[in-house]
Scaffold this active site. Structure first.
Site, PDB file in Angstrom:
ATOM      1  N   ILE A  53      18.138  53.256 -19.514  1.00 24.82           N
ATOM      2  CA  ILE A  53      18.277  51.997 -20.265  1.00 24.82           C
ATOM      3  C   ILE A  53      18.461  52.217 -21.758  1.00 24.82           C
ATOM      4  CG2 ILE A  53      17.171  50.327 -18.706  1.00 24.82           C
ATOM      5  CD1 ILE A  53      14.548  50.827 -20.119  1.00 24.82           C
ATOM      6  N   GLY A  56      17.004  57.079 -27.706  1.00 22.43           N
ATOM      7  CA  GLY A  56      16.630  57.007 -29.116  1.00 22.43           C
ATOM      8  C   GLY A  56      16.391  58.399 -29.651  1.00 22.43           C
ATOM      9  N   PHE A  58      13.751  59.972 -29.929  1.00 27.80           N
ATOM     10  CA  PHE A  58      12.708  60.631 -29.154  1.00 27.80           C
ATOM     11  C   PHE A  58      13.276  61.281 -27.886  1.00 27.80           C
ATOM     12  CE2 PHE A  58       9.201  60.517 -26.107  1.00 27.80           C
ATOM     13  CZ  PHE A  58       8.117  60.957 -26.861  1.00 27.80           C
ATOM     14  N   GLY A  59      14.168  60.585 -27.239  1.00 29.16           N
ATOM     15  CA  GLY A  59      14.748  61.081 -25.989  1.00 29.16           C
ATOM     16  C   GLY A  59      15.312  59.924 -25.181  1.00 29.16           C
ATOM     17  N   VAL A  61      15.415  56.922 -22.273  1.00 32.97           N
ATOM     18  CA  VAL A  61      14.491  55.929 -21.710  1.00 32.97           C
ATOM     19  C   VAL A  61      15.046  55.450 -20.360  1.00 32.97           C
ATOM     20  CG1 VAL A  61      13.254  53.775 -22.152  1.00 32.97           C
ATOM     21  CG2 VAL A  61      13.997  55.174 -24.087  1.00 32.97           C
ATOM     22  N   LYS A  75       9.802  56.872 -21.179  1.00 29.99           N
ATOM     23  CA  LYS A  75      10.453  57.514 -22.322  1.00 29.99           C
ATOM     24  C   LYS A  75      10.210  59.007 -22.258  1.00 29.99           C
ATOM     25  CE  LYS A  75      10.770  55.259 -26.761  1.00 29.99           C
ATOM     26  NZ  LYS A  75      10.118  54.907 -28.016  1.00 29.99           N
ATOM     27  N   ASP A 173       7.900  51.710 -39.570  1.00 25.80           N
ATOM     28  CA  ASP A 173       9.311  51.709 -39.168  1.00 25.80           C
ATOM     29  C   ASP A 173       9.693  50.368 -38.539  1.00 25.80           C
ATOM     30  OD1 ASP A 173      11.808  52.833 -39.077  1.00 25.80           O
ATOM     31  OD2 ASP A 173      11.450  54.005 -37.253  1.00 25.80           O
TER      32      ASP A 173
HETATM   33  N1  LIG Z   1       9.511  49.207 -23.249  1.00 25.81           N
HETATM   34  C1  LIG Z   1      10.826  49.078 -23.110  1.00 25.81           C
HETATM   35  N2  LIG Z   1      11.337  48.158 -22.258  1.00 25.81           N
HETATM   36  C2  LIG Z   1      12.680  48.025 -22.114  1.00 25.81           C
HETATM   37  N3  LIG Z   1      13.595  48.768 -22.762  1.00 25.81           N
HETATM   38  C3  LIG Z   1      13.156  49.694 -23.630  1.00 25.81           C
HETATM   39  C4  LIG Z   1      11.750  49.909 -23.848  1.00 25.81           C
HETATM   40  N4  LIG Z   1      11.608  50.883 -24.767  1.00 25.81           N
HETATM   41  C5  LIG Z   1      12.860  51.262 -25.117  1.00 25.81           C
HETATM   42  N5  LIG Z   1      13.792  50.565 -24.426  1.00 25.81           N
HETATM   43  C6  LIG Z   1      15.253  50.691 -24.524  1.00 25.81           C
HETATM   44  O1  LIG Z   1      15.589  52.027 -24.860  1.00 25.81           O
HETATM   45  C7  LIG Z   1      16.319  52.058 -26.099  1.00 25.81           C
HETATM   46  C8  LIG Z   1      15.936  53.298 -26.881  1.00 25.81           C
HETATM   47  O2  LIG Z   1      14.599  53.126 -27.316  1.00 25.81           O
HETATM   48  P1  LIG Z   1      13.898  54.150 -28.307  1.00 25.81           P
HETATM   49  O3  LIG Z   1      12.646  53.493 -28.742  1.00 25.81           O
HETATM   50  O4  LIG Z   1      13.787  55.481 -27.659  1.00 25.81           O
HETATM   51  O5  LIG Z   1      14.929  54.345 -29.486  1.00 25.81           O
HETATM   52  P2  LIG Z   1      15.386  53.376 -30.678  1.00 25.81           P
HETATM   53  O6  LIG Z   1      14.214  52.654 -31.220  1.00 25.81           O
HETATM   54  O7  LIG Z   1      16.550  52.566 -30.195  1.00 25.81           O
HETATM   55  O8  LIG Z   1      15.928  54.448 -31.719  1.00 25.81           O
HETATM   56  P3  LIG Z   1      15.081  55.462 -32.628  1.00 25.81           P
HETATM   57  O9  LIG Z   1      14.254  56.306 -31.712  1.00 25.81           O
HETATM   58  O10 LIG Z   1      16.131  56.263 -33.308  1.00 25.81           O
HETATM   59  O11 LIG Z   1      14.245  54.618 -33.539  1.00 25.81           O
HETATM   60  C9  LIG Z   1      15.979  50.742 -26.795  1.00 25.81           C
HETATM   61  O12 LIG Z   1      17.005  50.328 -27.645  1.00 25.81           O
HETATM   62  C10 LIG Z   1      15.791  49.778 -25.620  1.00 25.81           C
HETATM   63  O13 LIG Z   1      17.045  49.256 -25.219  1.00 25.81           O
END
Ligand SMILES: Nc1ncnc2c1ncn2[C@@H]1O[C@H](COP(=O)(O)OP(=O)(O)OP(=O)(O)O)[C@@H](O)[C@H]1O
Length: 369
Positions: A53, A56, A58-59, A61, A75, A173
């Site tokens: 889905i 980011g 971190f890796g 998701v 994640k 952040d």
């Molecule tokens: N708890 C969650 N429920 C549903 N979707 C999620 C959830 N957490 C993350 N995602 C999805 O995964 C994507 C990547 O999330 P992640 O937090 O890893 O990175 P980011 O915040 O988009 O980028 P960065 O890590 O660079 O700040 C999000 O944009 C979202 O679409």
């Protein structure tokens, strides 16, 4: 398998001496819900690409379904990511066992061999940046009632982190991609990988600068002085994005090289603030939208100690108050290593130790109904 099993209501005024030192709490890691790698493999159909889905810093998701039917976001930490390994522990250290309707809940983690995985509640409606900045492709229309509720929800989540927990948490952040929207468009703050804990007697810390340009408070970006007011500043920028439907990461607003906040402030000074509103917003209550923009200006003032507390922001957003604009001073901007405005007040703000009580109390006055 245990999941979503913490039960009870919001954890308030939590105590932890190990957390108060800012160190990683071994004991705390033991209190977190642990999943085995096999459990998460099963939940995500062996991390199948159809369950991916997002991705980011971190890796990757994945969406997963636990044995008891609970939907989760899984994640996975990219191998070799040193920064990610630190963020993994910071997430656990800051938000495990913390529950609030406006925070993404960390359900548990997996620490097995080289695997480092975080398991969150699944939040249905994507991140705010996707919905806000790409409304056409997501086919989601964010009208004013949704947008104002989103502002309020984020404010509540931040007020909880800043004013109700012990130690307090500064997120560091706050940005639209770190706000997730649930099925009812209730916002949830996520991504605590950069968060800092503030014990009760500490009002500011000096720290390595992290976060996202466009959202960074100048005293923090320039001097590394971190207080809760850095989150308040980022919140102000976020409110401007929500109202304008425009991204603060671009720097060419108003037909020239200008940050979103700079452009908004210029329109304010020219008495043309209404031009800032998202053309896709549809019908909206003009007075209220302009009031929200002015609240964003209060939050982004150059001098951090003039910015309101998040609990005050909640009052300002929620009540029919007239903002005392005589109290409003110019915003501070940070771009390419330089503050582009209000250098003087910025320097004095960086040298100040901020006290909770130092906020001007006369920002608002209640308008009798
Ligand atoms: N708890 C969650 N429920 C549903 N979707 C999620 C959830 N957490 C993350 N995602 C999805 O995964 C994507 C990547 O999330 P992640 O937090 O890893 O990175 P980011 O915040 O988009 O980028 P960065 O890590 O660079 O700040 C999000 O944009 C979202 O679409």
């Amino acid at each position: 398998m245990s999941c979503g099993c913490f039960g009870g209501s919001v954890v308030k005024r939590r105590q932890s001496t190990a957390r108060a030192t800012g160190g990683i709490d071994e004991q705390l890691i033991r209190t977190v819900n642990h999943f085995s790698y096999d459990q998460l493999k099963l939940a995500t159909d062996d991390f199948h690409s159809s369950n991916k889905i997002g991705r980011g810093g971190f890796g990757t998701v994945y969406k997963g379904i636990l044995k008891d039917g609970t939907e989760v976001a899984v994640k996975t930490l990219a191998a070799q990511s040193k920064q990610g390994a630190h963020e993994f522990l910071t997430e656990i250290n800051t938000i495990s066992n913390v529950k609030h309707p406006n925070l993404v809940e960390l359900i548990g983690c997996c620490i097995q061999g080289a695997n480092r995985i975080l398991v969150y509640e699944y939040v249905e409606n994507k991140s705010l940046d996707k919905v806000l900045l790409d409304q056409r492709s997501t086919n989601i229309q964010l009208d004013w009632s949704k947008r104002s509720a989103i502002c309020m929800g984020i404010a509540r989540g931040l007020a909880f982190l800043h004013e109700e927990l012990v130690p307090r948490i500064v997120h560091r952040d706050i940005k639209s991609s770190n706000i997730l929207l649930d099925k009812d468009f209730n916002p949830k703050i996520g991504d605590f990988g950069l968060a800092k804990l503030f014990p009760d007697n500490i009002t500011h810390i000096s720290t390595r600068i992290a976060g996202t340009t466009g959202y960074l408070a100048p005293e923090y970006a320039l001097g590394g002085q971190l207080t809760m007011k850095a989150d308040v500043y980022s919140f102000g920028v976020l409110v401007l994005e929500i109202i304008s439907g425009r991204s603060s990461s671009k720097t060419n607003w108003g037909g020239t090289m200008r940050l979103l906040l700079e452009w908004a402030w210029q329109l304010h000074e020219e008495g043309k603030l209404i031009e800032f509103v998202d053309p896709e917003l549809g019908e909206f209550p003009e007075e209220e939208v302009l009031r929200y923009m002015k609240i964003a200006f209060f939050c982004t003032q150059a001098a951090a100690n003039r910015r309101p507390l998040m609990s005050q922001v909640i009052e300002m957003l929620g009540r029919n108050v007239r903002l005392n604009e005589k109290e409003l001073t110019a915003p501070g901007f940070f771009q390419d290593g330089e503050a582009s405005s209000s250098k003087k007040s910025l320097e004095s703000s960086a040298a100040t130790s901020y006290q909770m009580s130092s906020v001007p109390v006369s920002i608002t006055e209640v308008i009798p109904r």
